[in-house]
Write a protein that holds these residues in place. Structure first.
Motif, PDB file in Angstrom:
ATOM      1  N   LYS A  62       0.842  -1.194   0.000  1.00 41.19           N
ATOM      2  CA  LYS A  62       0.000   0.000   0.000  1.00 41.19           C
ATOM      3  C   LYS A  62       0.877   1.243   0.000  1.00 41.19           C
ATOM      4  N   CYS A  63       0.731   2.071  -1.033  1.00 40.83           N
ATOM      5  CA  CYS A  63       1.567   3.260  -1.162  1.00 40.83           C
ATOM      6  C   CYS A  63       0.894   4.468  -0.528  1.00 40.83           C
ATOM      7  N   THR A  64       1.711   5.464  -0.196  1.00 43.34           N
ATOM      8  CA  THR A  64       1.218   6.683   0.414  1.00 43.34           C
ATOM      9  C   THR A  64       1.557   7.868  -0.479  1.00 43.34           C
ATOM     10  N   LEU A  65       1.143   9.049  -0.045  1.00 39.51           N
ATOM     11  CA  LEU A  65       1.451  10.261  -0.794  1.00 39.51           C
ATOM     12  C   LEU A  65       2.957  10.484  -0.887  1.00 39.51           C
ATOM     13  N   SER A  66       3.693  10.082   0.161  1.00 37.65           N
ATOM     14  CA  SER A  66       5.151  10.227   0.141  1.00 37.65           C
ATOM     15  C   SER A  66       5.768   9.434  -1.000  1.00 37.65           C
ATOM     16  N   THR A  67       5.204   8.253  -1.283  1.00 33.74           N
ATOM     17  CA  THR A  67       5.697   7.439  -2.397  1.00 33.74           C
ATOM     18  C   THR A  67       5.496   8.180  -3.717  1.00 33.74           C
ATOM     19  N   VAL A  68       4.319   8.779  -3.875  1.00 33.94           N
ATOM     20  CA  VAL A  68       3.996   9.516  -5.105  1.00 33.94           C
ATOM     21  C   VAL A  68       4.968  10.681  -5.293  1.00 33.94           C
ATOM     22  N   LEU A  69       5.165  11.461  -4.228  1.00 35.31           N
ATOM     23  CA  LEU A  69       6.048  12.629  -4.315  1.00 35.31           C
ATOM     24  C   LEU A  69       7.480  12.207  -4.624  1.00 35.31           C
ATOM     25  N   ALA A  70       7.909  11.075  -4.051  1.00 31.37           N
ATOM     26  CA  ALA A  70       9.279  10.599  -4.279  1.00 31.37           C
ATOM     27  C   ALA A  70       9.492  10.202  -5.730  1.00 31.37           C
ATOM     28  N   VAL A  71       8.560   9.443  -6.294  1.00 28.36           N
ATOM     29  CA  VAL A  71       8.762   8.941  -7.658  1.00 28.36           C
ATOM     30  C   VAL A  71       8.520  10.034  -8.696  1.00 28.36           C
ATOM     31  N   LEU A  72       7.644  10.995  -8.412  1.00 31.52           N
ATOM     32  CA  LEU A  72       7.408  12.079  -9.368  1.00 31.52           C
ATOM     33  C   LEU A  72       8.637  12.972  -9.525  1.00 31.52           C
ATOM     34  N   SER A  73       9.429  13.089  -8.457  1.00 37.87           N
ATOM     35  CA  SER A  73      10.642  13.917  -8.553  1.00 37.87           C
ATOM     36  C   SER A  73      11.674  13.314  -9.494  1.00 37.87           C
ATOM     37  N   SER A  74      11.522  12.025  -9.835  1.00 40.00           N
ATOM     38  CA  SER A  74      12.451  11.384 -10.778  1.00 40.00           C
ATOM     39  C   SER A  74      12.098  11.708 -12.231  1.00 40.00           C
ATOM     40  N   CYS A  75      10.883  12.221 -12.467  1.00 35.43           N
ATOM     41  CA  CYS A  75      10.450  12.563 -13.827  1.00 35.43           C
ATOM     42  C   CYS A  75      10.867  14.006 -14.113  1.00 35.43           C
ATOM     43  N   ASN A  76      12.139  14.186 -14.459  1.00 38.16           N
ATOM     44  CA  ASN A  76      12.701  15.530 -14.564  1.00 38.16           C
ATOM     45  C   ASN A  76      13.208  15.884 -15.955  1.00 38.16           C
ATOM     46  N   SER A  77      12.798  15.111 -16.965  1.00 41.07           N
ATOM     47  CA  SER A  77      13.194  15.422 -18.347  1.00 41.07           C
ATOM     48  C   SER A  77      12.133  14.860 -19.297  1.00 41.07           C
ATOM     49  N   PRO A  78      12.068  15.371 -20.535  1.00 37.02           N
ATOM     50  CA  PRO A  78      11.021  14.924 -21.483  1.00 37.02           C
ATOM     51  C   PRO A  78      10.950  13.417 -21.694  1.00 37.02           C
ATOM     52  N   GLU A  79      12.088  12.719 -21.562  1.00 33.32           N
ATOM     53  CA  GLU A  79      12.079  11.277 -21.801  1.00 33.32           C
ATOM     54  C   GLU A  79      11.246  10.518 -20.768  1.00 33.32           C
ATOM     55  N   PHE A  80      10.975  11.154 -19.612  1.00 34.31           N
ATOM     56  CA  PHE A  80      10.211  10.485 -18.564  1.00 34.31           C
ATOM     57  C   PHE A  80       8.763  10.975 -18.492  1.00 34.31           C
ATOM     58  N   LEU A  81       8.318  11.705 -19.530  1.00 36.10           N
ATOM     59  CA  LEU A  81       6.960  12.254 -19.524  1.00 36.10           C
ATOM     60  C   LEU A  81       5.907  11.152 -19.486  1.00 36.10           C
ATOM     61  N   ARG A  82       6.110  10.110 -20.273  1.00 36.46           N
ATOM     62  CA  ARG A  82       5.109   9.030 -20.335  1.00 36.46           C
ATOM     63  C   ARG A  82       4.981   8.325 -18.988  1.00 36.46           C
TER      64      ARG A  82
END
Length: 761
Positions: free
Chosen positions: A472-492
């Motif tokens: 079961k994931c939490t909001l902290s998990t979401v915030l952590a993984v979204l910070s890895s999407c930092n360039s156009p190649e990770f948009l999808r």
């Protein structure tokens, strides 16, 4: 007929209580589950009340008294083997026919940790009275079996045994420490009303305390108001209840009311009032309470809980000197005292003082560091990137593993966080794979660590692995993984996380939306960012607008950043803050918009935000890019509390505008220890002047400060020596550099090029 009717009512009530109790209640960690300041008084009284009822007296033979005394001794000082021996002796002498002796034996087994034998002795008692039942309920509670305690009480009701106020006190206090629904407490309360037992002050106090602990502060206050004879425990129960429900203002209000009513204030009241002031960061009110405590005689030799609260108050309000003064005056320091002071130093960035205090703590020998101590210091190491100190703490944890066994996961998570923030992901990964009982925080720490260290793919792979395990994931998990999407190649991938987030119900969370805005901006999808901002325009706060403005500025969309700022001022009532202006000023500087930059400066001055040191630093940098050195110097001179970043900004601005002599003059008056940025900027000034003497002095400082392995400083040194005609030193520096980046290579190529061109110049 009356008796039968009463019994049927009790049966009905007991069935309702059983329906409300959940099927499983976790056992309490502490053997004495009822150990709060309110209920402790009630439980201590049970030791005596069991033997104070005259109707229980029976005819005794003289030779029984020795055995009776032994039973009483076992109850007061329980030792399981002694209890078993005395039990056998009591059976021989026939003492168990004496009801108080059987009751004492029930309590003795309970306190000795043999709850099963306690139940067995209770089952053998033929004519049980209310005192025996109370003893059995207390035994269950003391062994952490709260459900059993409630079931014994229900059985008592079903058997038609008339309970007293002490019975309800025990049950209420037990229920308040569990996850049993509030309705169960209300049913017990109604039993007290039906049986006219609420005249007992102890029962009222227990209900005040329990309602507050269950989160029903309204019922707690109502019970308090209905209590005619309020004593110290009544006030303390409500004050601590308000504090635990985050009603800090109410907690202080009731404390003041308690003082004005003339009720005696004790260490519990004072600790709660100080804690409320600490949470509100109200130092002036905390000082008033401190003065009141001194007036009452709560000095250095007693009431360590009050003094610990004062240490926490002063350290959290930034007055570390006052906190240290209080700490030093504590005559008998406990573990909380040491931990509070260490945490105070840590939270105020006083690294040396925190570790010195840890050393003093170890030298005392009487008190050893626990998990709280280590967690506090590891957090400091992580924030300040103190790898060596963090490794030392890791070694201490390994050597003292047995003492940290219960808190192993917490400590390991903190170590992972420390290593990840110190760019040591391999060590963090080793801990992650070797720790047996990892939890969701462990996964979140590793995902965030990979993202912060630029390993976006590793962060996303670990996230997929987490999802595959169906944790079961939490909001902290979401915030952590979204910070890895930092360039156009990770948009999808970011879009897939967004859709998954909607399914989990985080769509209305402001933090989540802000993170998505940053993600879409970093990936170059500005339309999606603006669409998200529009979707929450009615409830968008400063943080939402800042997420959009910051995202645009950091990713080079400077014009869009300024447009968003205009939109924020035109269509929103949200107020700007220093984050807004720092990014807008940076955008003006990067676009070389002198007129707009001066307008923003005037706007900052008009709204009094320009006094913030971060805004001033941004203005210095902006004027440096405009080539307006006089304005940059003026802003720097107006800064009342410049930090190292302020000095770096003005030195860099002067260096960029070829004011090398002024840079060296400023460097001589520097109030802080230079860092990598300062050293590289000063070396750039030495290069401009062609001053090898000053350059060598800076080089010596670089070696002493252990910055000689920094790639950018090595590149600056190569530039300086080659520009001063010492290509041989530049070559030695380049060859001895363990890690070469593009700046080092460019500097070396430039040095060779300058040497080749020298004959033609």
């Amino acid at each position: 007929m009356i008796r039968c009717a009463g019994k049927s009512v009790l049966h009905k009530t007991s069935k309702n209580i059983l329906k409300i109790i959940p099927s499983s209640i976790p056992k309490a960690c502490n053997n004495h589950i009822i150990n709060s300041h309110v209920s402790q008084r009630f439980y201590n009284s049970t030791r005596h009340l069991f033997d104070e009822m005259p109707q229980r007296a029976q005819r005794l033979y003289t030779n029984f008294f020795d055995v009776l005394n032994l039973v009483e001794c076992c109850k007061m000082r329980p030792n399981l083997q002694s209890v078993v021996n005395v039990h056998a002796l009591a059976l021989k002498a026939g003492v168990l026919a004496h009801l108080p002796a059987s009751t004492s034996l029930v309590m003795a087994y309970s306190r000795g940790g043999d709850y099963a034998s306690s139940v067995a002795v209770f089952g053998e008692i033929c004519c049980k009275d209310v005192v025996v039942w109370n003893a059995m309920i207390t035994s269950a509670v003391n062994n952490g079996l709260v459900r059993d305690a409630v079931c014994v009480f229900v059985q008592m009701l079903q058997d038609g045994i008339k309970f007293d106020s002490l019975t309800l006190v025990i049950v209420v206090s037990a229920v308040s420490r569990t996850t049993i629904r509030l309705a169960c407490l209300e049913l017990i309360h109604s039993l007290g009303v039906k049986n006219s037992l609420l005249s007992d002050c102890d029962l009222r106090n227990a209900l005040i305390n329990s309602y507050a602990k269950r989160g029903d502060l309204g019922s707690s206050e109502r019970m308090f108001r209905e209590t005619e004879m309020k004593n110290k425990i009544s006030w303390n129960s409500l004050i601590s209840g308000c504090l635990s429900n985050d009603r800090l203002d109410k907690s202080l209000w009731y404390f003041k009311k308690m003082v004005s009513c003339g009720t005696e204030v004790d260490n519990v009241s004072l600790s709660c009032a100080i804690s409320a002031s600490t949470s509100l960061l109200d130092l002036s009110n905390g000082k008033v309470v401190h003065g009141f405590a001194i007036k009452l005689g709560y000095n250095e030799t007693a009431h360590v809980s009050v003094l610990n609260s004062l240490v926490s108050l002063y350290s959290k309000c930034g007055d570390v000197d006052a906190a240290e003064t209080v700490f030093k005056r504590i005559y008998v320091k406990d573990l909380v005292s040491w931990n509070t002071m260490i945490n105070g130093f840590s939270s105020n960035g006083m690294i040396l003082e925190a570790f010195d205090l840890l050393r003093q703590m170890q030298l005392t020998g009487s008190i050893l560091p626990d998990a709280v101590t280590i967690l506090s210091l590891l957090s400091l190491c992580a924030d300040s990137m103190l790898l060596i100190e963090g490794k030392t703490l890791h070694g201490f944890v390994i050597r003292s593993f047995s003492r940290f066994n219960r808190s192993c996961v917490l400590v390991m998570n903190s170590l992972m966080n420390m290593y990840s923030k110190c760019n040591q992901m391999e060590k963090a990964e080793t801990l992650f794979t070797s720790t047996q009982d990892i939890d969701l925080i462990s996964w979140n720490t590793m995902i965030s660590g990979y993202a912060q260290n630029g390993n976006s793919r590793f962060a996303q792979l670990l996230f997929k692995k987490l999802m595959h395990r169906c944790l079961k994931c939490t909001l902290s998990t979401v915030l952590a993984v979204l910070s890895s999407c930092n360039s156009p190649e990770f948009l999808r991938f970011g879009e897939s996380v967004h859709s998954w987030q909607l399914k989990l119900g985080f769509s209305n969370n402001i933090l989540s939306i802000n993170s998505l805005i940053c993600m879409y901006t970093s990936c170059g999808d500005l339309k999606a960012s603006y669409a998200l901002l529009q979707s929450v325009s009615t409830v968008a706060d400063t943080a939402c607008w800042n997420a959009m403005i910051t995202g645009c500025t950091q990713n080079g969309y400077y014009s869009e950043s300024l447009e968003t700022f205009k939109l924020m001022r035109r269509e929103s009532d949200t107020k700007h803050d220093f984050v807004t202006l720092v990014n807008v000023i940076s955008a003006c500087g990067n676009l070389d918009l002198v007129f707009h930059g001066r307008l923003v400066h005037g706007f900052a001055h008009k709204t009094l935000v320009d006094k913030d040191v971060r805004v001033m630093n941004a203005l210095i940098t902006m004027y440096g890019r405009f080539g307006d050195v006089d304005s940059a110097m003026l802003v720097f001179d107006l800064c009342s509390n410049p930090n190292l970043c302020s000095w770096n900004c003005i030195i860099s601005a002067l260096s960029q505008n070829k004011k090398a002599k002024t840079v060296l003059q400023l460097f001589q008056n520097l109030d802080f220890k230079p860092d990598e940025i300062t050293n590289s900027t000063i070396l750039s000034a030495c290069t401009q002047l062609g001053s090898i003497r000053h350059g060598k002095q800076v080089h010596g400082h670089v070696l002493r400060s252990n910055f000689h392995e920094n790639c950018f400083i090595v590149a600056a040194l190569i530039d300086m020596y080659s520009n001063c005609g010492r290509l041989d030193i530049s070559i030695c520096l380049f060859n001895s550099s363990s890690e070469k980046n593009i700046a080092s290579w460019n500097s070396m190529i430039s040095a060779y090029g300058f040497k080749i061109l020298q004959p033609y110049v």
